[in-house]
Motif scaffolding. Structure first.
Motif, PDB file in Angstrom:
ATOM      1  N   ARG A  64     108.070  12.634 -12.501  1.00 34.68           N
ATOM      2  CA  ARG A  64     109.203  12.115 -11.731  1.00 34.68           C
ATOM      3  C   ARG A  64     110.498  12.267 -12.523  1.00 34.68           C
ATOM      4  N   GLU A  81     104.162  13.884  -4.872  1.00 30.02           N
ATOM      5  CA  GLU A  81     103.183  13.757  -5.952  1.00 30.02           C
ATOM      6  C   GLU A  81     101.843  14.434  -5.655  1.00 30.02           C
ATOM      7  N   PHE A 139     109.121  10.423  -4.413  1.00 32.09           N
ATOM      8  CA  PHE A 139     108.110  10.900  -5.353  1.00 32.09           C
ATOM      9  C   PHE A 139     106.714  10.752  -4.770  1.00 32.09           C
TER      10      PHE A 139
END
Length: 130
Positions: free
Chosen positions: A33, A17, A13
Motif C-alpha cells: 500500500r 489487494e 487498497f
C-alpha cells in the motif's frame, strides 16, 4: 501525513489487494500500500523517482516495483480489474493530439495539384495526336 501527497484509502487498497503478486522470495517486501501510493504520487506529480518523499519507502523500491510489475503485466491486470468493477465512470477524459506539418506536406511531388481520376481520363478525348 502531508495533504499534498497521495495515499490509497482502505477501500481502494482492499479493491486492488487480491490482484497483487504474492510469489515473492528473499527479503520481506516493503508494504504494498505504501509503495503503490508512492508510485502513484510520482506518476501524478511528474517528478523523478529520486524526488519521491521518504514516507513512501525506499525510492529505488518504488522504481524497481513499478518496472517489475510492468514487465509482469500486474498494472494491466489492476487497471482491467478496476475498470470492470462496474458502473459508469464519474468522469471521462478525452485526449487529443495535434501534429504540425509543413505547408506543402499535403501533396506529393510538386505540391497539391488536382489530377483527374483514371476513369474520367480513360473516357476523355486524347490531348495530343501522333
Amino acid at each position: 501525513m502531508n495533504r499534498d501527497r497521495f495515499w490509497l484509502t482502505d477501500a481502494q487498497f482492499a479493491r486492488i489487494e487480491p490482484h497483487l503478486p504474492t510469489d515473492t522470495r528473499g527479503k520481506p517486501r516493503v508494504d504494498d500500500r505504501r509503495v503503490i501510493s508512492g508510485i502513484v504520487h510520482v506518476l501524478k506529480s511528474g517528478g523523478r523517482w529520486i524526488d519521491a518523499p521518504p514516507d513512501y519507502g525506499p525510492r529505488k523500491t518504488l522504481y524497481n516495483r513499478y518496472v517489475r510489475w510492468a514487465a509482469k503485466g500486474v498494472w494491466v491486470d489492476l487497471f482491467h480489474a478496476l475498470a470492470s468493477a462496474g458502473g459508469p465512470p464519474a468522469q471521462v477524459l478525452i485526449d487529443s493530439s495535434a501534429v504540425k506539418a509543413h505547408r506543402s506536406a499535403s501533396g506529393g511531388k510538386g505540391g497539391s495539384v488536382t489530377r483527374p481520376s483514371a476513369a474520367r481520363a480513360a473516357g476523355a478525348r486524347p490531348r495530343s495526336t501522333r
